[in-house]
Each structure stands twice: as structure tokens, then as C-alpha cells.
Design an enzyme around this catalytic site. Structure first.
Site, PDB file in Angstrom:
ATOM      1  N   ASP A   1       0.934  -1.107   0.052  1.00 20.50           N
ATOM      2  CA  ASP A   1       0.063  -0.021  -0.002  1.00 20.50           C
ATOM      3  C   ASP A   1       0.908   1.049   0.120  1.00 20.50           C
ATOM      4  O   ASP A   1       1.923   1.294   0.584  1.00 20.50           O
ATOM      5  CB  ASP A   1      -0.933   0.031   1.271  1.00 20.50           C
ATOM      6  CG  ASP A   1      -1.911   1.156   1.324  1.00 20.50           C
ATOM      7  OD1 ASP A   1      -2.733   1.321   0.363  1.00 20.50           O
ATOM      8  OD2 ASP A   1      -1.915   1.909   2.177  1.00 20.50           O
TER       9      ASP A   1
ATOM     10  N   GLU B   1      14.870 -15.214   0.086  1.00 19.87           N
ATOM     11  CA  GLU B   1      15.131 -16.319   0.719  1.00 19.87           C
ATOM     12  C   GLU B   1      14.183 -17.766   0.550  1.00 19.87           C
ATOM     13  O   GLU B   1      14.472 -18.804   0.968  1.00 19.87           O
ATOM     14  CB  GLU B   1      15.015 -15.940   2.178  1.00 19.87           C
ATOM     15  CG  GLU B   1      16.278 -15.156   2.602  1.00 19.87           C
ATOM     16  CD  GLU B   1      15.898 -14.590   4.243  1.00 19.87           C
ATOM     17  OE1 GLU B   1      15.410 -15.349   4.878  1.00 19.87           O
ATOM     18  OE2 GLU B   1      16.737 -13.659   4.358  1.00 19.87           O
TER      19      GLU B   1
END
Length: 565
Positions: free
Chosen positions: A213, A262
Site C-alpha cells: 500500500d 530467501e
């Protein structure tokens, strides 16, 4: 109400997002499982077969976190929990599992610019007082005047009214949006760590991606002396503006990208960044969030030249970043496109941009668009006809497509909401001068009858108009000419046809007709005009309206099969 799910490619591909169809769910208005008038996660769970039958690749959940609903859930009180009115973490896990079982990815909203004023951090800040570590997580300043009773600046909030709010001990805090949404201080390392923890929390629960956002607002330079509102408005937004799109925000997203990478496959992210077009690739770069929203079609009329400008421009931006572009016609912040296309045209893209210039926020654009949603000049049937044609064109483009709940039913904006039933803070903070965003957030109609048209067993939190019944899912499901049927067929076909990230424009001999060919020979032709056009040769795979006798009718899109070599 369900339809058999289409076959799907292997879900593990790392770049699923590049060509994905993502369906945005505003949870409080999708489906209500417990009869309290508010949509919830179990309600969404009850409709996963509908989503699978529709043919979407991912679901984006607007905020479902604990919230006082000062801004429709974007005032987050706890980033790592579910609002008890919407369910529990166990409900979230069950929903994620059910969607994944059907080959549908899960994207969640992250709101990093501000918290709710009920967040534990902000409550600590109020108690701790001046100079405390707790206040350093937010943007507190002393007021002006001898007694500090005047706000630090004359800045105005995006939702109207002052952008500063005074607390009991006399200091003021900055809020870009509602007073219940204090802005965070991203110069504070604790803020960084808190959001890294939050992102990992949801990624570990199986979330595939994040929608960020107001991604362009996080970093700020509020060093003294603070500029006035007029001075602020005159400053170029070039990476050094005190409030918008500062260069150093990319340092935050580089850190986030390292975290996303990751995971296997890497988690995705898309930026809601209302910035100058030349700066969009910064957010969409693979070292940053990886993708950014393209909102240009929200400002465009149903017009061939405007659409071509937007398409060319955004494909170019995507090539600069190495990302794929995104296409959006409706979302929770703007007037539904069936209604926009039923209103008088705005003119040119430059005209539209000028109307929202000076406040580089999505809600500034929304304010103007929403003011049009209550227009008495609405051509309802024409709007739906043009919306179907625009959608079919959009789904033929390379890149990812974002759909907003209810657009597959051809829903119009709901303008007939009484003042005492409205919820959007924009309406109240502008004393009704701006109508607000409630009209696109009215709960969906699932059935033609019942106290909430199948949304739940009680009256919904926003009133549904009587005309919603004709667009209910159960009504449209078995209608071969319905907008729902069009979406289902188009999404199934799109999965079969989508190829590469290029298109080639074709000459049509008319300025109001666009035609392009995809690398496999699939062709998309849209007649934006008011006169019919000779239908090009080829097998018609799908059309937004009736075609025949070698004619492509006005305001209609058609897909033509790849021609055999």
C-alpha cells in the site's frame, strides 16, 4: 454456483506472477459466514470453488487485520493477526490451504506507511511522552505559536482536514490519511525490523506475494524548517520531495527483496506507487519489489487512442525494469469501470491527469473518479457494453491482469447510499463534498433473493440496491450471454493462449479500431467506435458481444484464433 476448474500449469514456477490473473477480494464485502453483516475469511473459504471455476491464478486479500475500520481496514492495529470479526489465524490457514489446493496463489496487503492509532506502538507513544523511544517510531513535532497550539504546518490530509493531530501533552503527530492513521517514522530501525518480521510471518504461513500500500510514501524528510502547503506543492517530485517517492525508499525494498528471495519460489510483491511514469521502473525492478501497478487505464475513456497510448507506454516501462506490466480497470478505490464507461468522456489523458494533478496519491485520483460515480448522466447499458469490450482487450494483453470482485458480474457503482449509511472517511472529512469509495465496496450479490442476496443471513454492512439481484451469481451462472460467463470463458482461453510478453500492432484503416497480434498468432481486435467494422478473417474464439455476418459491431472486442502456418 461453481464451475469446473480449468487445468493449471505447475504452481511452483517462480515467475507465475508475470502473466497471472489476480482477483482482488475486499473481505468485508465478499461473503458473510456468520450473519453479522460483515464479510469474513470463512465466507471466502465457502466460495473457493467459485474462484477456481472463474479461472483466476491468484487471490489478493485486502486488509483483514484487526482494525477499527476508520479507513476500511487500512488502519491496522495488529499486522500479524486476523480481525476477530473476520475470523482467526486458523481460518486464514484453512483458506490458504484451500486456495493452494486449487492452484490459486495468495497475495495479502501490507500497509507500511502508517498504523492504526490503536496499534500498541502508538498507544505506548501516547503514554511515553516527549522525547521517548516510543514516539520516535512515529512523526511527532511541536506546534507553532507561543503555546504550540497551532499545527507544525498548514498541510492538508488526503482525506480532508489538517494533516496534524494534537495529543494530550501538546505535541502533534503527522497523518497523511485519517487522524486514526499516524504515519510511521522510517528513519527508525525498529520500524524496519517490525515489517521484516511481519513479512516473514505471512510468508512462513504460505503467502505467495504482497501488495504494498502507498509504496511511494514511506520515507520522508521532515527536517526544519518545514515548508508551507504552497511551498510543498511547488516542489518537484524527483526523488527529493519531502513526502513523496524519495530515492531512499528503494533501500527499504532492497532489504525486503533479499527476504523474499530467501523463499523457494521467491515471494512476489507489487507496488501501489502513484509516481511519475519514469520512476515506476524503480519499484518494478527485480532488486526492488519486482512489479508495480499501472493505473493509467483508470483515467482513460473508452477510446482507441487513449488505450493505445497507455498500452505502449506501460509495455515500455516494463521493458525498462525487466518486469511485466499490470492492467487494472477497477479496484476498491475507484468507480467501477462499467459505470465510468457509462459517463460522459473526460477528454484526453492529459485532461484526466490535470484533474488529479497536484496530489500524487491514489485517493486524489479516486476523489475525482468517485465524484463521477454519482452522476445522473449514466448510460448503464452502454457502460456495461464498453466495460465488457475493454475487459476482453485487457485480458488479451501481455502482463498480469488485476480484477476486482464483482466486475465479473458487470456490477455498476452504487450511488444510492444514504449519508448515515456511508463509511468512507473521505465523505465525512470533506463534509460530503467528496462522495467517498463506498459505492464500489457494496457486498456482492450471490443469489437473487434473501436479506443480503446471498451475501449472508442478515442485512449487509453497506446496503445493496434492488437492481443488484439481476446480476447475482446464481442468475448469471447459467446465462450464456452474461458477463460472468464471458469472464469464465475468457480466463480459460487466456490460460491456453497467453504467450510471451510482446504484441504487434496491426493496421486497421480506422482510428477507432485497435488490432494486435500476439507471438503465437492470437489476435485481439476492438472496435471502440459507434459504427460496425469488417470482421477480420479467422476463427472467432470469443467476443464481448454478438458478432456475425462478417461484422464486428460497435464497442465490441473479439479474439481470433492463431492462424495455421
Amino acid at each position: 454456483m461453481s464451475s469446473s476448474a480449468p487445468s493449471r500449469p505447475a504452481a511452483a514456477t517462480a515467475e507465475w506472477w508475470r502473466q497471472a490473473v489476480v482477483y482482488q477480494i475486499y473481505p468485508r464485502s465478499f461473503a458473510d459466514s456468520n450473519g453479522d453483516g460483515l464479510g469474513d475469511l470463512p465466507g471466502i473459504l465457502s466460495r473457493v470453488d467459485y474462484l477456481a471455476g472463474l479461472g483466476v491464478d491468484a487471490v489478493w486479500l485486502s486488509p483483514f487485520y484487526p482494525s477499527a475500520l476508520a479507513d476500511g481496514g487500512y488502519d491496522v492495529a495488529d499486522y500479524r493477526d486476523v480481525d476477530p470479526r473476520l475470523g482467526t489465524l486458523a481460518d486464514f490457514d484453512a483458506l490458504t490451504q484451500a486456495l493452494h489446493a486449487r492452484g490459486i496463489k495468495v497475495v495479502v496487503d501490507i500497509v507500511p506507511n502508517h498504523t492504526s492509532d490503536l496499534h500498541v506502538w502508538f498507544q505506548e507513544a501516547l503514554q511515553a511522552g516527549r522525547g521517548s523511544a516510543a514516539r520516535e517510531r512515529y512523526i511527532f513535532r511541536e506546534g507553532r505559536g507561543e503555546d504550540g497550539s497551532e499545527p507544525p504546518t498548514d498541510w492538508v490530509s488526503t482525506f480532508g482536514g489538517p494533516a496534524w493531530e494534537r495529543v494530550a501533552d501538546g505535541q502533534w503527530y503527522f497523518h497523511h490519511f485519517a487522524r486514526e492513521q499516524p504515519d510511521l517514522n522510517w528513519d527508525n530501525r525498529e520500524v524496519h525490523e517490525e515489517f521484516l518480521t511481519t513479512l516473514r510471518f505471512w510468508a512462513d504461513r504460505g503467502v505467495d506475494g504482497f501488495r504494498i500500500d502507498v509504496a511511494h510514501l514511506l520515507t520522508k524528510d521532515l527536517s526544519e524548517p518545514l515548508p508551507s502547503k504552497a511551498e510543498l506543492s511547488a516542489m518537484p517530485i524527483d526523488g527529493r520531495h519531502p513526502l513523496f517517492d524519495r530515492d531512499e525508499v528503494q533501500e527499504i525494498y532492497a532489504e525486503w527483496r533479499a527476504l523474499f528471495n530467501e523463499y523457494d519460489p521467491p515471494r512476489t510483491a507489487v507496488a501501489e506507487a502513484w509516481v511519475h511514469p519514469d520512476r515506476v521502473p524503480r519499484y518494478a525492478h527485480p532488486d526492488s519489489l519486482g512489479q508495480a501497478f499501472n493505473f493509467d487505464l483508470l483515467l482513460a475513456d473508452f477510446d482507441a487512442d487513449m488505450f493505445r497510448q497507455v498500452i505502449d507506454h506501460n509495455l515500455d516501462l516494463a521493458s525498462r525494469s525487466g518486469s511485466s506490466t499490470t492492467w487494472v480497470l477497477s479496484n476498491h478505490d475507484v468507480v467501477r469501470h462499467a459505470t465510468r464507461y457509462g459517463l460522459p468522456p473526460v477528454g484526453t489523458l492529459a485532461d484526466a491527469a490535470e484533474r488529479v494533478d497536484g496530489e500524487p496519491e491514489e485517493r486524489a485520483g479516486a476523489a475525482w473518479l468517485l465524484s463521477r460515480g454519482a452522476s445522473p448522466e449514466l448510460d448503464r447499458e452502454g457502460g456495461i457494453c464498453r466495460a465488457r469490450a475493454a475487459t476482453l482487450l485487457l485480458l488479451g494483453l501481455p502482463g498480469s491482469a488485476y480484477l476486482y470482485q464483482g466486475e465479473e458480474l458487470g456490477l455498476h457503482e452504487v450511488a444510492e447510499i444514504a449519508d448515515d449509511q456511508r463509511q468512507d472517511p473521505t465523505f465525512f472529512r470533506t463534509e460530503g463534498a467528496e462522495i467517498g469509495r463506498d459505492g464500489c465496496r457494496v457486498p456482492l450479490p450471490w443469489t437473487a433473493e434473501g436479506p443480503s442476496l446471498g451475501f449472508g443471513s442478515a442485512a449487509p454492512h453497506l446496503p445493496q440496491p434492488a437492481w443488484f439481484a439481476a446480476s447475482a451469481v446464481e442468475v448469471e451462472s447459467d446465462d450464456p450471454a452474461s458477463t460472468l460467463t464471458l469472464y469464465r470463458q475468457a480466463l480459460h482461453l487466456r490460460r491456453e493462449l497467453q504467450c510471451g510478453e510482446e504484441l504487434a500492432w496491426e493496421q486497421t484503416g480506422r482510428d477507432d479500431v485497435l488490432s494486435f497480434r500476439r507471438p503465437n498468432g492470437w489476435r485481439v481486435v476492438t472496435n471502440f467506435g459507434t459504427q460496425p467494422y469488417p470482421l477480420p478473417a479467422g476463427e472467432v474464439l470469443i467476443a464481448s458481444g454478438p458478432v456475425g455476418n462478417g461484422i464486428l459491431p460497435a464497442q465490441t472486442t473479439v479474439w481470433l484464433a492463431p492462424q495455421a502456418s
